[in-house]
Design a protein around this motif. Structure first.
Motif, PDB file in Angstrom:
ATOM      1  N   GLY A 189       2.904   3.574  -7.901  1.00 16.47           N
ATOM      2  CA  GLY A 189       2.619   3.313  -6.499  1.00 16.47           C
ATOM      3  C   GLY A 189       1.329   2.532  -6.320  1.00 16.47           C
ATOM      4  N   GLN A 190       0.312   2.886  -7.085  1.00 21.25           N
ATOM      5  CA  GLN A 190      -0.950   2.148  -7.014  1.00 21.25           C
ATOM      6  C   GLN A 190      -0.777   0.721  -7.523  1.00 21.25           C
ATOM      7  OE1 GLN A 190      -3.689   3.040  -5.586  1.00 21.25           O
ATOM      8  NE2 GLN A 190      -3.298   5.205  -5.227  1.00 21.25           N
ATOM      9  N   LEU A 191      -0.008   0.558  -8.572  1.00 17.45           N
ATOM     10  CA  LEU A 191       0.258  -0.788  -9.079  1.00 17.45           C
ATOM     11  C   LEU A 191       0.949  -1.627  -8.010  1.00 17.45           C
ATOM     12  CD1 LEU A 191       0.442  -3.005 -11.171  1.00 17.45           C
ATOM     13  CD2 LEU A 191       2.421  -1.843 -12.172  1.00 17.45           C
ATOM     14  N   GLY A 192       1.915  -1.037  -7.323  1.00 19.37           N
ATOM     15  CA  GLY A 192       2.594  -1.760  -6.255  1.00 19.37           C
ATOM     16  C   GLY A 192       1.634  -2.216  -5.176  1.00 19.37           C
ATOM     17  N   PHE A 193       0.685  -1.353  -4.811  1.00 21.89           N
ATOM     18  CA  PHE A 193      -0.287  -1.709  -3.775  1.00 21.89           C
ATOM     19  C   PHE A 193      -1.153  -2.888  -4.207  1.00 21.89           C
ATOM     20  CE2 PHE A 193      -4.609  -1.333  -2.069  1.00 21.89           C
ATOM     21  CZ  PHE A 193      -4.353  -1.389  -0.710  1.00 21.89           C
ATOM     22  N   PHE A 194      -1.653  -2.840  -5.437  1.00 18.97           N
ATOM     23  CA  PHE A 194      -2.577  -3.881  -5.881  1.00 18.97           C
ATOM     24  C   PHE A 194      -1.869  -5.140  -6.370  1.00 18.97           C
ATOM     25  CE2 PHE A 194      -5.366  -0.144  -6.168  1.00 18.97           C
ATOM     26  CZ  PHE A 194      -6.477  -0.631  -5.495  1.00 18.97           C
ATOM     27  N   HIS A 195      -0.604  -5.023  -6.716  1.00 19.59           N
ATOM     28  CA  HIS A 195       0.128  -6.187  -7.218  1.00 19.59           C
ATOM     29  C   HIS A 195       0.871  -6.927  -6.111  1.00 19.59           C
ATOM     30  CE1 HIS A 195       2.505  -8.754  -9.813  1.00 19.59           C
ATOM     31  NE2 HIS A 195       3.626  -8.246  -9.334  1.00 19.59           N
ATOM     32  N   LYS A 196       1.454  -6.196  -5.170  1.00 17.42           N
ATOM     33  CA  LYS A 196       2.314  -6.833  -4.169  1.00 17.42           C
ATOM     34  C   LYS A 196       1.781  -6.757  -2.747  1.00 17.42           C
ATOM     35  CE  LYS A 196       7.008  -6.934  -2.298  1.00 17.42           C
ATOM     36  NZ  LYS A 196       8.391  -6.437  -2.391  1.00 17.42           N
ATOM     37  N   PHE A 197       1.109  -5.676  -2.397  1.00 17.37           N
ATOM     38  CA  PHE A 197       0.751  -5.461  -1.010  1.00 17.37           C
ATOM     39  C   PHE A 197      -0.715  -5.806  -0.743  1.00 17.37           C
ATOM     40  CE2 PHE A 197       4.462  -2.727  -1.830  1.00 17.37           C
ATOM     41  CZ  PHE A 197       5.340  -3.362  -0.958  1.00 17.37           C
ATOM     42  N   ALA A 198      -1.363  -5.131   0.174  1.00 17.84           N
ATOM     43  CA  ALA A 198      -2.691  -5.544   0.644  1.00 17.84           C
ATOM     44  C   ALA A 198      -3.716  -5.657  -0.480  1.00 17.84           C
ATOM     45  CB  ALA A 198      -3.185  -4.567   1.712  1.00 17.84           C
ATOM     46  N   GLY A 199      -3.571  -4.807  -1.495  1.00 14.29           N
ATOM     47  CA  GLY A 199      -4.545  -4.821  -2.583  1.00 14.29           C
ATOM     48  C   GLY A 199      -4.590  -6.111  -3.375  1.00 14.29           C
ATOM     49  N   ARG A 200      -3.543  -6.905  -3.301  1.00 12.05           N
ATOM     50  CA  ARG A 200      -3.533  -8.153  -4.066  1.00 12.05           C
ATOM     51  C   ARG A 200      -4.569  -9.138  -3.548  1.00 12.05           C
ATOM     52  NH1 ARG A 200       2.213 -10.987  -3.286  1.00 12.05           N
ATOM     53  NH2 ARG A 200       1.235 -12.362  -4.823  1.00 12.05           N
ATOM     54  N   GLN A 201      -5.078  -8.927  -2.327  1.00 13.57           N
ATOM     55  CA  GLN A 201      -6.069  -9.823  -1.746  1.00 13.57           C
ATOM     56  C   GLN A 201      -7.489  -9.502  -2.200  1.00 13.57           C
ATOM     57  OE1 GLN A 201      -5.501  -9.662   2.504  1.00 13.57           O
ATOM     58  NE2 GLN A 201      -3.294 -10.011   2.368  1.00 13.57           N
ATOM     59  N   TYR A 202      -7.654  -8.394  -2.892  1.00 12.14           N
ATOM     60  CA  TYR A 202      -8.992  -8.011  -3.342  1.00 12.14           C
ATOM     61  C   TYR A 202      -9.461  -8.970  -4.442  1.00 12.14           C
ATOM     62  CZ  TYR A 202      -8.091  -3.501  -1.031  1.00 12.14           C
ATOM     63  OH  TYR A 202      -7.794  -2.510  -0.135  1.00 12.14           O
ATOM     64  N   GLU A 203     -10.677  -9.420  -4.329  1.00 11.81           N
ATOM     65  CA  GLU A 203     -11.212 -10.324  -5.351  1.00 11.81           C
ATOM     66  C   GLU A 203     -11.433  -9.593  -6.670  1.00 11.81           C
ATOM     67  OE1 GLU A 203     -14.624 -12.443  -4.071  1.00 11.81           O
ATOM     68  OE2 GLU A 203     -13.663 -13.278  -2.283  1.00 11.81           O
ATOM     69  N   ASP A 204     -11.846  -8.347  -6.583  1.00 11.52           N
ATOM     70  CA  ASP A 204     -12.074  -7.545  -7.787  1.00 11.52           C
ATOM     71  C   ASP A 204     -10.717  -7.120  -8.349  1.00 11.52           C
ATOM     72  OD1 ASP A 204     -12.789  -5.770  -9.762  1.00 11.52           O
ATOM     73  OD2 ASP A 204     -14.201  -4.637  -8.530  1.00 11.52           O
ATOM     74  N   LYS A 205     -10.360  -7.621  -9.506  1.00 13.60           N
ATOM     75  CA  LYS A 205      -9.046  -7.347 -10.093  1.00 13.60           C
ATOM     76  C   LYS A 205      -9.056  -6.150 -11.036  1.00 13.60           C
ATOM     77  CE  LYS A 205      -7.195 -10.654  -7.841  1.00 13.60           C
ATOM     78  NZ  LYS A 205      -6.357 -10.304  -6.653  1.00 13.60           N
ATOM     79  N   ARG A 206     -10.195  -5.479 -11.143  1.00 17.33           N
ATOM     80  CA  ARG A 206     -10.239  -4.324 -12.052  1.00 17.33           C
ATOM     81  C   ARG A 206      -9.291  -3.202 -11.635  1.00 17.33           C
ATOM     82  NH1 ARG A 206     -16.639  -3.528 -12.362  1.00 17.33           N
ATOM     83  NH2 ARG A 206     -16.334  -4.152 -10.177  1.00 17.33           N
ATOM     84  N   PRO A 207      -9.137  -2.892 -10.338  1.00 21.42           N
ATOM     85  CA  PRO A 207      -8.147  -1.864  -9.988  1.00 21.42           C
ATOM     86  C   PRO A 207      -6.736  -2.244 -10.420  1.00 21.42           C
ATOM     87  CG  PRO A 207      -9.662  -2.211  -8.167  1.00 21.42           C
ATOM     88  CD  PRO A 207      -9.936  -3.304  -9.167  1.00 21.42           C
TER      89      PRO A 207
END
Length: 237
Positions: free
Chosen positions: A131-149
């Motif tokens: 679920g966390q991967l989905g957030f950071f890969h596809k949804f709002a989290g993908r816009q974060y400049e910090d890619k460590r998450p």
């Protein structure tokens, strides 16, 4: 006929068949665990579509059954000792339905607890990490400049898939036979490479055993039906 009027959730989602188990859910990876299990066991039930996109789980009726505001949840009019039982948490629902029907869980103590351990592994690892991967890969989290998450959850998802792949070495299912352990995971692995579009980032096609296991599971008629339950009302699209 069972009287479910004491449960406020039935005011928001009335039971047309109060003698049947009531399912409150949506066909998310967690939600389909319950619907697949119900389809596999043949237990009569009545599904109710709960739209998490419209925050329906945060209304007082739903919270009266599940104070955590998550799907799925069930209300069994014929629970232990013949009394109605309200239950939430998908893993608990799987175990309850397995015990109620005597299906999809080993009858020997060792096999039972080993099956439950894999359900708990999914609940504590596979689902949350995917679920966390989905957030950071596809949804709002993908816009974060910090890619460590994103990198963290990609790495952890690969690890978990590796654990599952190793477990499936030389076997068709997580246990000797198809069980609630498989049901707990099928929707999540399907979602990871489908809806989350993470097939390449987790290197799914390098796995030796998981792809064939997923194909076997998705080929089951009860799984195919369960993945589409509850049906989305036309006016909710």
């Amino acid at each position: 006929m069972a009287d479910l009027s004491a449960f406020p959730i039935t005011q928001r989602w009335p039971a047309l068949h109060p003698d049947r188990l009531q399912l409150y859910s949506m066909n998310t990876p967690n939600g389909v665990k319950a619907s697949i299990m119900l389809e596999e066991t043949g237990l009569p039930y009545e599904p109710h579509f709960v739209d998490i996109g419209k925050d329906e789980t945060w209304g007082p009726e739903y919270l009266s059954l599940n104070p955590n505001g998550k799907i799925p949840a069930i209300l069994d009019p014929d629970g232990p000792d013949g009394q109605p039982l309200a239950l939430f948490e998908s893993g608990a629902i799987l175990i309850y339905l397995a015990d109620k029907t005597g299906q999809l869980i080993p009858t020997d103590a060792a096999g039972r607890y080993q099956t439950i351990q894999w359900v708990m592994w999914q609940m504590g690892g596979l689902g949350p990490m995917f679920g966390q991967l989905g957030f950071f890969h596809k949804f709002a989290g993908r816009q974060y400049e910090d890619k460590r998450p994103l990198q963290r959850y990609v790495a952890e998802s690969r690890h978990l898939l590796g654990v599952l792949d190793a477990r499936l070495e030389g076997r068709d299912w997580v246990m000797d036979d198809y069980t609630i352990a498989d049901i707990s995971m099928l929707g999540w692995v399907r979602n990871l490479i489908g809806f989350y579009e993470a097939r390449e980032v987790v290197e799914f096609d390098t796995l030796k055993n998981v792809p064939a296991w997923l194909e076997r599971g998705l080929a089951r008629p009860a799984v195919q039906r369960g993945l589409e339950i509850p049906k989305r009302p036309l006016n909710s699209r």
